[in-house]
Design a protein around this motif. Structure first.
Motif, PDB file in Angstrom:
ATOM      1  N   CYS A 114      40.619  39.013  52.787  1.00 10.58           N
ATOM      2  CA  CYS A 114      40.018  39.075  51.445  1.00 10.58           C
ATOM      3  C   CYS A 114      38.787  39.979  51.476  1.00 10.58           C
ATOM      4  O   CYS A 114      37.962  39.873  52.393  1.00 10.58           O
ATOM      5  CB  CYS A 114      39.631  37.663  50.991  1.00 10.58           C
ATOM      6  N   ARG A 116      36.200  39.882  49.587  1.00  8.63           N
ATOM      7  CA  ARG A 116      34.967  39.209  49.174  1.00  8.63           C
ATOM      8  C   ARG A 116      34.193  38.724  50.380  1.00  8.63           C
ATOM      9  O   ARG A 116      34.750  38.136  51.308  1.00  8.63           O
ATOM     10  CB  ARG A 116      35.282  38.031  48.252  1.00  8.63           C
ATOM     11  N   CYS A 119      34.272  34.909  51.199  1.00 10.05           N
ATOM     12  CA  CYS A 119      35.507  34.362  51.767  1.00 10.05           C
ATOM     13  C   CYS A 119      35.574  34.518  53.281  1.00 10.05           C
ATOM     14  O   CYS A 119      36.500  33.995  53.907  1.00 10.05           O
ATOM     15  CB  CYS A 119      36.719  35.014  51.115  1.00 10.05           C
ATOM     16  N   THR A 124      44.934  36.885  53.834  1.00  9.92           N
ATOM     17  CA  THR A 124      45.560  36.922  52.510  1.00  9.92           C
ATOM     18  C   THR A 124      47.079  36.873  52.630  1.00  9.92           C
ATOM     19  O   THR A 124      47.643  37.008  53.720  1.00  9.92           O
ATOM     20  CB  THR A 124      45.143  38.196  51.752  1.00  9.92           C
ATOM     21  N   TYR A 141      46.978  37.890  47.827  1.00 11.01           N
ATOM     22  CA  TYR A 141      46.377  36.691  47.235  1.00 11.01           C
ATOM     23  C   TYR A 141      45.515  35.994  48.283  1.00 11.01           C
ATOM     24  O   TYR A 141      45.959  35.766  49.418  1.00 11.01           O
ATOM     25  CB  TYR A 141      47.478  35.754  46.747  1.00 11.01           C
ATOM     26  N   CYS A 142      44.296  35.658  47.901  1.00 10.48           N
ATOM     27  CA  CYS A 142      43.384  34.945  48.791  1.00 10.48           C
ATOM     28  C   CYS A 142      43.425  33.462  48.447  1.00 10.48           C
ATOM     29  O   CYS A 142      43.064  33.077  47.322  1.00 10.48           O
ATOM     30  CB  CYS A 142      41.957  35.468  48.667  1.00 10.48           C
ATOM     31  N   TYR A 149      44.186  40.794  44.843  1.00  8.21           N
ATOM     32  CA  TYR A 149      43.529  42.082  45.029  1.00  8.21           C
ATOM     33  C   TYR A 149      44.556  43.132  45.434  1.00  8.21           C
ATOM     34  O   TYR A 149      45.626  42.810  45.940  1.00  8.21           O
ATOM     35  CB  TYR A 149      42.458  41.985  46.129  1.00  8.21           C
TER      36      TYR A 149
END
Length: 265
Positions: A114, A116, A119, A124, A141-142, A149
């Protein structure tokens, strides 16, 4: 030779070649038996003009060469073969064997992390925003921040239908032990319009569940206390009422017996 090619079920074949392309790193090799089963591809026949030829290409034991990739007719057939394989791939990764393969890939971080900071490099899972072709490109997908993302194109750049929208939720539900236990602090989430679904049904997001206010919690506690304190008294009152009715019935029966005796005299 890569580690996966050493254990490939299609050594030197089209499937191995296709999955090893730089933009297809997220894809896994679908079993030949699965590809050949009419129950798995029957619904796809009418969607493609060159289905039978494309299926033969997928099952071919030979890899395309440079001349093939410069031939327009070959590229037309290759395009259909890619999409057919992608839709079969979407179905295969939802089988027990496919899920087990993807679980190991997820744990090894094969699908990236991820972006971010909060996180903390959470692994992911690939996801498509639609089950249909030519709707959106592949996303990741996280499961920690629960957002989707765009991955790096050097790792994955293909149609999102090759994974489908339900796959991450199915994987997490099948293997709950891989779900991250860490929870981001309240007030730090970046909310986006992305809504997780499983076979078209929305998956409940814990962030959307509102906790009752302190005042409401206090009122609920007071009501509960009143119920618990009043309940024993209510039971006692009912018991007393039953005893009184029993005594009244006994007195009435005694009086009726006395009256009968007096009449007999």
């Amino acid at each position: 030779m890569s580690e996966e090619s050493q254990y490939s079920e299609h050594p030197g074949g089209w499937i191995e070649w296709f999955c090893q392309l730089p933009q297809n790193q997220y894809l896994t090799e679908v079993d030949s038996e699965f590809v050949q089963d009419p129950n798995n591809y029957g619904h796809l026949i009418k969607q493609f003009n060159l289905f039978q030829q494309a299926l033969q290409m997928i099952l071919s034991s030979e890899q395309p060469d440079t001349l093939d990739l410069e031939n327009d007719k070959f590229l037309e057939l290759y395009t259909e073969a890619s999409d057919i394989y992608g839709l079969l791939h979407q179905a295969f990764i939802q089988t027990p064997k496919g899920l087990a393969i993807m679980r190991e890939r997820f744990l090894n971080g094969r699908f990236g992390h991820c972006p971010r900071v909060l996180c903390d490099k959470q692994n992911t899972i690939p996801i498509g925003l639609s089950e249909s072709l030519k709707t959106s490109r592949i996303k990741v997908y996280c499961p920690r921040c629960k957002e989707a993302y765009a991955p790096r194109k050097s790792q994955a750049d293909f149609d999102g239908a090759y994974f489908g929208r339900s796959f991450p939720m199915l994987l997490l539900m099948t293997y709950p032990d891989i779900h991250p236990k860490f929870t981001i602090q309240l007030g730090t989430e970046l909310f986006t319009p992305f809504q997780p679904t499983l076979y078209g049904f929305k998956v409940r997001d814990d962030r959307q569940i509102q906790q009752p206010s302190p005042q409401l919690q206090q009122q609920q506690q007071q009501q509960q206390q009143q119920i618990t304190t009043q309940q024993p008294n209510g039971i006692v009152e009912k018991e007393n009422h039953h005893q009184q009715e029993k005594q009244n019935a006994e007195q009435e029966s005694k009086q009726s017996k006395k009256k009968k005796k007096n009449k007999n005299k």
